[in-house]
Motif scaffolding. Structure first.
Motif, PDB file in Angstrom:
ATOM      1  N   VAL A   1     -35.162  82.235 -41.096  1.00 39.00           N
ATOM      2  CA  VAL A   1     -34.238  81.615 -39.983  1.00 39.00           C
ATOM      3  C   VAL A   1     -34.965  81.285 -38.714  1.00 39.00           C
ATOM      4  O   VAL A   1     -35.510  80.257 -38.733  1.00 39.00           O
TER       5      VAL A   1
ATOM      6  N   LEU B   1     -34.374  84.294 -50.109  1.00 35.99           N
ATOM      7  CA  LEU B   1     -34.866  83.157 -50.241  1.00 35.99           C
ATOM      8  C   LEU B   1     -35.281  82.580 -51.701  1.00 35.99           C
ATOM      9  O   LEU B   1     -34.725  81.787 -52.300  1.00 35.99           O
TER      10      LEU B   1
ATOM     11  N   ARG C   1     -42.686  87.768 -39.119  1.00 36.41           N
ATOM     12  CA  ARG C   1     -42.630  86.640 -39.874  1.00 36.41           C
ATOM     13  C   ARG C   1     -43.449  87.091 -41.430  1.00 36.41           C
ATOM     14  O   ARG C   1     -43.064  86.581 -42.227  1.00 36.41           O
TER      15      ARG C   1
ATOM     16  N   PRO D   1     -31.578  85.230 -55.453  1.00 39.56           N
ATOM     17  CA  PRO D   1     -31.854  84.269 -54.234  1.00 39.56           C
ATOM     18  C   PRO D   1     -30.166  83.768 -53.513  1.00 39.56           C
ATOM     19  O   PRO D   1     -29.491  83.689 -54.644  1.00 39.56           O
ATOM     20  N   GLY D   2     -30.250  83.961 -52.407  1.00 46.17           N
ATOM     21  CA  GLY D   2     -29.026  83.761 -51.946  1.00 46.17           C
ATOM     22  C   GLY D   2     -28.157  85.157 -51.225  1.00 46.17           C
ATOM     23  O   GLY D   2     -27.287  85.046 -50.690  1.00 46.17           O
TER      24      GLY D   2
ATOM     25  N   THR E   1     -27.536  88.599 -49.076  1.00 48.98           N
ATOM     26  CA  THR E   1     -27.666  88.591 -48.074  1.00 48.98           C
ATOM     27  C   THR E   1     -27.847  90.184 -47.923  1.00 48.98           C
ATOM     28  O   THR E   1     -26.997  91.157 -48.632  1.00 48.98           O
TER      29      THR E   1
ATOM     30  N   GLU F   1     -39.375  86.310 -51.114  1.00 51.08           N
ATOM     31  CA  GLU F   1     -39.310  85.577 -49.947  1.00 51.08           C
ATOM     32  C   GLU F   1     -37.938  85.766 -49.363  1.00 51.08           C
ATOM     33  O   GLU F   1     -36.987  85.595 -49.859  1.00 51.08           O
ATOM     34  N   MET F   2     -37.885  86.146 -48.233  1.00 48.53           N
ATOM     35  CA  MET F   2     -36.413  86.036 -47.406  1.00 48.53           C
ATOM     36  C   MET F   2     -36.767  84.801 -46.207  1.00 48.53           C
ATOM     37  O   MET F   2     -37.555  84.234 -46.134  1.00 48.53           O
ATOM     38  N   ASP F   3     -35.459  84.552 -46.255  1.00 52.58           N
ATOM     39  CA  ASP F   3     -35.327  83.504 -45.266  1.00 52.58           C
ATOM     40  C   ASP F   3     -35.612  83.707 -43.767  1.00 52.58           C
ATOM     41  O   ASP F   3     -34.930  84.728 -43.100  1.00 52.58           O
TER      42      ASP F   3
ATOM     43  N   GLY G   1     -31.244  89.924 -43.669  1.00 50.90           N
ATOM     44  CA  GLY G   1     -31.551  88.506 -44.107  1.00 50.90           C
ATOM     45  C   GLY G   1     -30.985  88.013 -45.164  1.00 50.90           C
ATOM     46  O   GLY G   1     -30.391  89.071 -46.009  1.00 50.90           O
ATOM     47  N   ARG G   2     -31.365  86.926 -45.725  1.00 50.03           N
ATOM     48  CA  ARG G   2     -30.948  86.312 -46.815  1.00 50.03           C
ATOM     49  C   ARG G   2     -32.268  86.041 -47.847  1.00 50.03           C
ATOM     50  O   ARG G   2     -33.271  85.838 -47.262  1.00 50.03           O
TER      51      ARG G   2
ATOM     52  N   VAL H   1     -41.107  88.632 -43.939  1.00 54.63           N
ATOM     53  CA  VAL H   1     -40.298  88.024 -44.971  1.00 54.63           C
ATOM     54  C   VAL H   1     -40.893  87.692 -46.096  1.00 54.63           C
ATOM     55  O   VAL H   1     -40.353  87.389 -47.177  1.00 54.63           O
TER      56      VAL H   1
END
Length: 394
Positions: free
Chosen positions: A96, A74, A196, A216-217, A219, A92-94, A71-72, A199
């Protein structure tokens, strides 16, 4: 005649003076001169042995915090050096499509609940129909025996009762299927909720953040680290001790710790554990030393000098290590008596970090021994005690 006699007398006196000077020189500075030595008196007293080692400051309990699925990133809510509490949100992770999947799972589980209620209602209806059909079949059978109904009518009612029983079994099977379907959907919903929740990266324990490996950002793949943290209560010094001196080290012994960043401050500690595995290459053993009170200003990975007190004695004979020599194939010390040196064999014990050696046999308190000499001694050599061997003999 008189003048030659005076010359002979003068030369004789000069020769005697030169000979006396030569003899005096030989006695005081030549081979016949006594050997200058420094001495010490053997005394009983306290003796403390210790071992020394160099270690690094580490934490026994460290944690690498990252996502369990790709994931990316966040958001990251903490920074290096920040103190965090157990359960605090760190990053936190995105999510999606996880939110949509979770909503679908919850809706499917709710629908399965309604389907289960409908199946239960069908079972109750089938039970009522089966009970009614059974009563009718029994009544027709009784009246048929009295010739009120034909055999065909009685058989039809029996068939209706059997059909009602089969419908009841089918309704119960549908109820079991609806129940299992609900369990499956609940498991899928629970798995979606856990995904969920994953994340949200939270602190497993109270501790300190030591590294921030992602921003952040970024991957990440599953298992890659976003943050690293340690439990300050598990801070210790991983110390390497020479295997030849590690035999007397055991858990509970007191230790003194000097951090490389604070050379003037001695911190108290104790041995927490002696590792079972040693280093065969460096011939060292690993000893874990903990602080009595963890300092507030230190760095993980910082070098530290550790001194561990291993043995203590309150009434021990000890001599300087420089006084112990090998002579004639025996180990002993040189003593001074009536201006002459004599060799006394001794049996020695532990050696302290300051160079003192425990004497178990061979000496008594009050004996005067030679610590240093300006040349090698032999039995019976005359010696001259001095404060120091530095300087030129006069």
């Amino acid at each position: 005649m008189k003048r030659p006699i005076l010359r002979v007398v003068g030369l004789s006196v000069l020769g005697l003076v030169l000979l006396a000077g030569f003899v005096l020189l030989m006695v005081r500075s030549g081979p016949l001169a006594p050997v200058r030595v420094t001495t010490a008196v053997v005394e009983r007293g306290a003796f403390e042995n210790a071992v020394f080692g160099v270690g690094t400051v580490e934490a026994e309990r460290s944690y690498a915090i990252g996502p369990t699925v790709p994931g990316r990133v966040l958001a990251v809510h903490v920074d290096v050096g920040g103190e965090v509490r157990a359960g605090q949100l760190l990053a936190e992770m995105d999510p999606v499509e996880l939110d949509a999947r979770l909503s679908a799972s919850r809706a499917a589980a709710a629908r399965a609940v309604h389907a289960l209620e409908a199946a239960r209602a069908q079972v109750r209806d089938a039970e009522v129909r089966q009970e009614l059909a059974g009563r009718n079949a029994r009544r027709y059978a009784s009246l048929g025996e009295q010739a009120f109904f034909s055999d065909a009518a009685v058989e039809a009612k029996r068939q209706e009762a059997g059909s009602a029983g089969a419908q009841l079994q089918a309704a119960r099977a549908q109820l079991d299927a609806a129940r299992m379907d609900l369990e499956r959907l609940e498991a899928e919903r629970s798995a979606a909720e856990r995904q969920r929740a994953n994340v949200r990266l939270v602190a497993p324990v109270a501790g300190v953040v030591t590294a921030r490996d992602a921003e952040p950002g970024t991957t990440l793949v599953a298992g890659q680290t976003v943050l690293r943290m340690v439990d300050p209560a598990s801070v210790r010094v991983r110390t390497r001790i020479d295997q030849g001196r590690a035999g007397g080290v055991h858990a509970g012994q007191k230790a003194s710790i000097v951090l490389r960043s604070r050379p003037g401050l001695v911190l108290a500690g104790r041995v927490a554990r002696v590792e079972l595995n040693g280093d065969a290459v460096t011939e060292e053993r690993i000893v874990q030393v903990v602080f009595d009170e963890v300092p507030t200003d230190f760095a993980f990975g910082e070098l530290a000098e550790v001194t561990i007190a291993t043995t203590r004695g309150g009434d021990v004979l000890a001599v300087p290590g420089a006084a112990v020599h090998e002579y004639g194939g025996r180990r002993g010390v040189w003593t001074v008596a009536d201006g002459a040196a004599g060799f006394v064999p001794v049996r020695t014990g532990d050696t302290s970090l300051d160079g003192r050696v425990v004497v178990l046999e061979g000496l008594q308190a009050g004996d005067r021994i030679v610590v240093h000499s300006e040349r090698e001694l032999g039995a019976g050599d005359r010696v001259s005690p001095a404060e120091s061997l530095a300087g030129v003999r006069r």
